[in-house]
Motif scaffolding. Structure first.
Motif, PDB file in Angstrom:
ATOM      1  N   ASN A 286       0.729  -1.190  -0.058  1.00  0.00           N
ATOM      2  CA  ASN A 286      -0.050  -0.039   0.198  1.00  0.00           C
ATOM      3  C   ASN A 286       0.901   1.203  -0.231  1.00  0.00           C
ATOM      4  O   ASN A 286       0.442   2.136  -0.579  1.00  0.00           O
TER       5      ASN A 286
ATOM      6  N   PHE B 252      -6.652  -2.554  -0.316  1.00  0.00           N
ATOM      7  CA  PHE B 252      -6.042  -1.784   0.548  1.00  0.00           C
ATOM      8  C   PHE B 252      -6.368  -1.647   2.023  1.00  0.00           C
ATOM      9  O   PHE B 252      -5.471  -1.513   2.711  1.00  0.00           O
TER      10      PHE B 252
ATOM     11  N   ARG C 265       2.239   1.976  -3.439  1.00  0.00           N
ATOM     12  CA  ARG C 265       1.047   2.089  -4.162  1.00  0.00           C
ATOM     13  C   ARG C 265       1.264   1.216  -5.309  1.00  0.00           C
ATOM     14  O   ARG C 265       0.960   1.272  -6.370  1.00  0.00           O
TER      15      ARG C 265
END
Length: 137
Positions: A29, A40, A32
């Motif tokens: 996370n 997520f 990204r």
């Protein structure tokens, strides 16, 4: 006692693996690299699972290490109500205790005396209770 220690180590290993999975998802996370929106929330989900697992299994066993090392156990007596599917738990008077599956198992309905650890309720010694009802009063 060996089974207790091996069981504790196995639960600690599972907890460490869950922590590693949590960190891996967190790093994905942070960098990204998460492709799906629901992933997520994976770090939060695994963190909650890790905390609940740690509170339910390894933590009580860790608290009992001192008592196991010193041989100080709590004693109970009661009637066996059920035996777990994998023969690793025994329910005595409504309370479920953990036991070594290779230990001799009592019959359901048999009165037993046990010595168990305080926090994790792990049976260290078990024997048939031969005292009569009048002797217990």
């Amino acid at each position: 006692m060996r089974y207790f220690i091996l069981n504790l180590l196995a639960h600690l290993l599972v907890m460490i693996i869950l922590m590693i999975i949590t960190v891996v998802f967190y790093e994905r996370n942070r960098k990204r690299k998460t492709k799906h929106g629901f992933m997520f929330f994976a770090p939060v989900l695994f963190a909650v699972i890790t905390i609940v697992y740690a509170i339910m299994l390894p933590a009580p066993r860790l608290l009992d290490v001192k008592n196991v090392a010193s041989g100080k156990y709590s004693s109970e007596s009661g009637i066996v109500e059920s035996i777990g599917r994998f023969k690793n738990t025994v329910t005595i008077d409504g309370v479920t205790y953990c036991i070594n599956p290779r230990a001799p198992m009592p019959a359901i309905g048999e009165r037993v005396k046990i010595k168990h650890t305080s926090y994790s309720r792990f049976i260290m010694e078990m024997e048939a209770d031969t005292t009569s009802y009048e002797d217990r009063i």
